[in-house]
Design an enzyme around this catalytic site. Structure first.
Site, short mmCIF file in Angstrom:
data_model
loop_
_atom_site.label_atom_id
_atom_site.label_comp_id
_atom_site.label_asym_id
_atom_site.label_seq_id
_atom_site.Cartn_x
_atom_site.Cartn_y
_atom_site.Cartn_z
N TRP A 1 36.20 34.71 38.07
CA TRP A 1 37.16 35.81 37.88
C TRP A 1 38.30 35.38 36.97
O TRP A 1 39.49 35.62 37.23
CB TRP A 1 37.71 36.31 39.22
CG TRP A 1 36.65 36.77 40.15
CD1 TRP A 1 35.77 37.82 39.96
CD2 TRP A 1 36.30 36.22 41.43
NE1 TRP A 1 34.92 37.94 41.03
CE2 TRP A 1 35.23 36.98 41.95
CE3 TRP A 1 36.80 35.17 42.20
CZ2 TRP A 1 34.65 36.71 43.19
CZ3 TRP A 1 36.23 34.91 43.43
CH2 TRP A 1 35.18 35.66 43.91
N HIS A 2 37.93 34.74 35.86
CA HIS A 2 38.91 34.28 34.86
C HIS A 2 38.72 35.04 33.55
O HIS A 2 38.64 34.46 32.47
CB HIS A 2 38.75 32.78 34.62
CG HIS A 2 39.15 31.93 35.78
ND1 HIS A 2 38.89 30.57 35.84
CD2 HIS A 2 39.80 32.23 36.92
CE1 HIS A 2 39.35 30.08 36.98
NE2 HIS A 2 39.91 31.08 37.65
N GLN A 3 38.65 36.37 33.62
CA GLN A 3 38.43 37.16 32.42
C GLN A 3 39.56 36.96 31.42
O GLN A 3 40.74 36.93 31.80
CB GLN A 3 38.32 38.65 32.79
CG GLN A 3 37.20 38.95 33.75
CD GLN A 3 37.58 38.92 35.21
OE1 GLN A 3 38.59 38.33 35.58
NE2 GLN A 3 36.78 39.54 36.06
#
Length: 535
Positions: free
Chosen positions: A470-472
């Protein structure tokens, strides 16, 4: 007792102040910050430090007053809740048609209010690359290290070259870590991976290594970037924090951003801006807002009937994320997680000839299967090696599905679409399994549950196991070429009065968790703006 009285008095003043300010919104503000996350909280605070500036921060989510936010152990309960935007990726043929969850924090603090609280400064090579891409040495490693020293209130062993001691952000090593975290550090050393006192500073100036994680936890409670920066300023008359409010679009007068259209409690209204609008809504919502406002690909906007303000084809392109692969071991005896349940981290290289780590691994003190690998059998008690690609070569995109601001955008990360990532993924999973199989884990581990002892690390496992950190990032990238969206000062190309400042501006994804680099983006943006307007 005096301290408790002071705290209660501040809480009352801040609550009354914000109630008054939000009930009497001004027709215009000097600065409007869209998004109260890891970057937006920093920017709003720094601009509001000048008492003559009227600052409006607009956040789509709510406040952070919940145990799920403040108790470090409860962070997983925020996933899929009202504090999660709940984006879903498009089905991806490179992971066998799976549609991965793309969680993003929604509410004051953004990701820093729902994440695992890890503080990772990024590798020195990341920042030097950003300086080269932007043409501005202010983004380079040496300059950024000075910013980190200004940001941090470091609680570990003194390290004045790399760490600050009087900044707003309380950073500490994970307190009293689990013996399973110590076993990981011992296992890493047995494989020739050096151990460091901290995963930041010296460790991230070379090949990498292993260390107990640095965390944003203070007195046993989450210390989000909202709590560090913005909340202490909530009693100021020049700072309005407007929650539960959607920014629908940005208005322009000619080519200058002149205001925003917002929706709050079913009412739509416009608010003007005197100086600038800063968009800090994250790597999915930022391109969405820019495109809804008439910035983006001429053809794409025309198809949805959105009037074009400026043709910027790079908006929404260059989407990157840290794809991860989870390997799980069963405990001999149950071992309860401590702190956030993730206390040890490791950065290393998939190939010895690399000059910087390309693998990002963290230990999770409970089983974390994908929906596919769960079929292999999840132990009742176990731990997970969450191993990922620190520098994926695959690139995805964010596109509008509709001109309606309520319709979620199309998110296509295209994970593992570049064959080089598949090769690196094999090396990543091998390292995870080598670590878990090391002698150091003998006293704790009964067996390898996922993938399973003796089973090969084949491409089928990679496709089934792939999940996201979840490191967009990267969808409004900084640069000087035709596909760049912002310049070195974070100004959006072709228009005036508009900047982007969040994880979407990174040309390539930072090595590690994003909240610390996003704090740097916030600090850089605020200083640039203050210098521009002589604040």
């Amino acid at each position: 007792m005096i301290n408790l009285i002071e705290i209660a008095d501040f809480e009352r003043r801040a609550r009354d102040n914000q109630k008054r300010l939000t009930a009497n919104l001004k027709p215009s503000y000097d600065f409007i910050v869209c998004g109260g996350g890891s970057s937006g909280s920093v920017i709003a605070r720094r601009l509001a430090e000048n008492a003559d500036c009227q600052v409006l921060l607009i956040e789509a989510g709510g406040d952070d007053e919940a145990e799920s936010v403040l108790d470090p152990a409860l962070w997983p309960t925020n996933l899929g809740s009202e504090r999660d935007w709940g984006f879903q990726a498009e089905p991806n043929p490179h992971v066998d048609g799976r549609a991965l969850s793309m969680s993003m924090g929604k509410g004051l603090g953004g990701g820093s209010s729902v994440n695992v609280m890890v503080w990772a400064q990024g590798h020195r090579s990341d920042w030097d690359h950003y300086a080269a891409e932007s043409g501005d040495p202010g983004w380079g490693a040496d300059a950024v290290q000075r910013i980190y020293r200004r940001i941090e209130n470091w609680q570990g062993a003194p390290d004045p070259h790399y760490r600050g001691s009087d900044g707003p952000v309380w950073v500490q090593p994970a307190a009293d870590p689990s013996p399973i975290a110590g076993a990981l550090l011992d296992a890493a050393q047995s494989l020739g991976i050096p151990r460091f006192d901290s995963p930041n500073g010296r460790m991230m100036a070379g090949d990498g290594g292993a260390a107990i994680s640095d965390m944003l936890v203070r007195d046993g409670r989450r210390h989000s970037l909202y709590r560090a920066y913005l909340r202490p300023w909530a009693d100021r008359p020049n700072l309005t924090i407007l929650t539960d409010t959607l920014v629908r679009r940005i208005f322009f007068t000619g080519r200058r951003a002149s205001g925003v259209e917002i929706e709050r409690a079913g009412e739509i209204r416009s608010i003007g801006v005197g100086c600038e609008i800063i968009v800090s809504t994250g790597a999915i919502n930022t391109p969405k807002l820019l495109m809804l406002s008439g910035l983006g690909s001429r053809a794409d906007l025309a198809r949805l009937g959105i009037p074009l303000i400026e043709h910027i084809p790079g908006i929404g392109q260059n989407l990157q994320d840290h794809v991860a692969f989870c390997c799980t071991w069963e405990y001999r005896q149950p071992l309860a997680p401590r702190n956030s349940g993730s206390e040890a981290t490791l950065y290393w290289k998939s190939r010895p000839e690399l000059t910087a780590p390309d693998l990002l691994l963290c230990q999770v003190e409970f089983p974390v299967p994908s929906e596919r690998t769960a079929a292999l059998g999840v132990p009742d008690h176990g731990w997970t090696m969450f191993g990922g690609l620190a520098h994926p070569q695959s690139r995805g995109e964010v596109r509008l599905a509709s001109a309606d601001p309520h319709v979620v955008p199309i998110v296509d990360p295209a994970m593992l679409s570049d064959p080089a990532d598949v090769e690196t993924a094999r090396a990543c999973v091998k390292l995870c399994r080598d670590l878990g199989g090391a002698t150091a884990f003998g006293p704790f581990v009964k067996r390898e549950a996922i993938p399973g002892e003796g089973k090969p690390t084949d491409d089928r496992f990679l496709r089934d196991a792939a999940v996201t950190y979840w490191h967009q990032s990267g969808t409004a990238r900084m640069g000087r070429d035709d596909l760049a969206v912002v310049d070195a000062t974070l100004k959006v190309r072709g228009v005036e009065g508009l900047r982007v400042a969040d994880g979407s501006i990174f040309p390539t994804i930072p090595t590690g968790n994003l909240q610390a680099p996003c704090a740097v983006v916030g600090e850089r943006a605020a200083q640039i703006i203050r210098d521009t307007y002589r604040l």
